[in-house]
Scaffold this active site. Sequence first.
Site, PDB file in Angstrom:
ATOM      1  N   SER A 560       0.854  -1.193   0.000  1.00  0.00           N
ATOM      2  CA  SER A 560       0.000   0.000   0.000  1.00  0.00           C
ATOM      3  C   SER A 560       0.885   1.237   0.000  1.00  0.00           C
ATOM      4  O   SER A 560       2.036   1.197   0.456  1.00  0.00           O
ATOM      5  CB  SER A 560      -0.882   0.003   1.250  1.00  0.00           C
ATOM      6  N   TYR A 573      -2.661  -0.729  10.471  1.00  0.00           N
ATOM      7  CA  TYR A 573      -2.662  -1.076   9.051  1.00  0.00           C
ATOM      8  C   TYR A 573      -1.376  -0.596   8.387  1.00  0.00           C
ATOM      9  O   TYR A 573      -0.712  -1.366   7.668  1.00  0.00           O
ATOM     10  CB  TYR A 573      -3.881  -0.451   8.373  1.00  0.00           C
TER      11      TYR A 573
END
Length: 683
Positions: A560, A573
Amino acid sequence: MATKAVATKTVEQLIERSNRLGSDPRNTNYAGGNTSAKGRAKDPASGETVELIWVKGSGGDLGTLTESGLAALRLDRVRGLEAVYPGVEREDEMVAAFDYCLHGSGGAAPSIDTAMHALVEKPHVDHLHPDAGIAIATAADGPELTERIYGGKVVWVPWRRPGFQLGLDIREIQRANPDAVGCILGGHGITAWGETSAEAERSSRWIIRTASAYLKQHGKAEPFGRALQGYGALPPAKRRAKAAAIAAHVRAIASADRPMVGHFTDAKVVTDFLERAGHRRLTELGTSCPDHFLRTKVKPLVLDLPADAPLEKVLARLRALHERYRADYAAYYDAHATKDSPAMRGADPAIVLVPGVGMFSFGKDKQTARVAGEFYINAINVMRGAESVSTYTPISDAEKFRIEYWALEEAKLQRQPKPRPHAGRIALVTGAASGIGRAIATRLAAEGACVVIADLSLEKAQAAAAELGSADVAIGVQCDVTKAAEVQAAVDATLLAFGGLDLVVNNAGLSLSRSLLETTEADWDLQHDVMAKGSFLVSRAAARVLIDQGMGGDIVYISSKNAVFAGPNNIAYSATKADQAHQVRLLAAELGQHGVRVNGINPDGVVRGSGIFAGGWGASRAKVYGVKEEELGKYYAGRTLLGLEVLPEHVANAVVALTGPELSHTTGLHVPVDSGVAAAFLR
């Protein structure tokens, strides 16, 4: 109009008969045999009524034949070729002449068997490869057996390579035996005929049924001989575990010349054959029917160890047998090749037999591999039948070579389309039942890869796989990536389904959008277990296979932009994505020596089609940024340099590019798929 209606009916009856015969494996093997019908139609160029023959063209399968798979030819022209036939030494030239006999446009290319169908003086002809018929055709006393079984209604035709001369041979035998309804083609199969389509079909079925009944009534109980101690089938779970343990090594053997996809079966017909002493002699004799050995090669590689042999001993013996196999195949080629022969296509086995375990078969794709295995089972059935009433006596190696390295066969291979970029590659994608993972799996399959869709939900994984095609294209498996046993089970399922593994995509993930003080220990552990630990477990299990295969491979992490971008309220995350990003670097450094490339992809927020966003993450992030959830994608796009929203398909594009041939020298790279987030630029 009446003539057209008759022609249409003739073609319809031919297709219906072909489909009925071809859909029953007792009648013929996949893509084996051909059928024909003769009839009258109007020639648009002259207005005259002419006699045509419709015959199944080159390639295709009787069971699924349609009108487009037929070649339509002027019967007078095909039969007229006899006047210019240059003799058996130059009979291959006649195939090109068929093009000058075609009626109309479209349809399939005429096959080598066209002459047989045209020259037989009956309106409807079937040429089939039934196991029972080939058993008689490969028996040492085949001519005597044919007379004994059929009493003159079916006539023996000595082996001859398919072609114009074989058609002439059958025609002369038919003329000499006007009451015959068909013939046994030595070493090959059967041909039957009739005045009507129904009569031809009855003749075909009667020949096959009568051969089967004779073998059943007169065949000895154990045609493959005595049972070998220790060679019986292992219990189901043990034999499949052993198959998975050796699969990568077996694929390496089959792929020394070029990468192959595999298929595994532990069918009883295979394990029973390998338990009997006769398998040692019979496997060396090889297959006989051209349709068989063109797919299975002239003989298989057979492990000569008992079922419970230790893994290390099995692997060492397989390597030694592979060296011997390659030397034997090269000797076979050298013994029979002429100055005009095509170059040797490869010396690796297409069939590997492991006593107590089963059979691995290989081909350029899954369907080819599976069909090769099905053909070898056909060969086992043929050997059983022939040995039960006589002695199995296939055609000679010289004749096999003439088929395998036939100029016409080489031309057929050269006409095959260029393979897609990921053809022959086997991919495992985690979290692939929805969102980014599903888009990746879909794109990889479209590029020619075999795909295993792994997901927490078996039902969803199987449904997603089914949308990509048959089990020759994709399968679905259940996998919780946080559990090592389930990860290994998913990898084993991949090995048993497709024979190996080339490409792994670590995509499984989830996210909880919370600030540092709101993030619980359980939140932290869950996200790190799924993405950091899960990626580690998947990569570790896959790396063992990739190293054992010795064929290189790819591991891709869907990380990501958050791996490098410090966004708000996202501690767990983002930290686990940073973990994944560094795993890419670490594994690229470690696995490079094995030819394994490890790369990562850093997408921006993928809102549409994302399982993570649909599961509450979208609402959380929208709240953080003060926008409506339905406007989140537009918000993300608005903060990028390109002003474009990122979709699952864009991530899939990056996976295909990273794992394709153009970036074969790239590893350790992180590719942003974020439409340009300046704060996430790699430094």
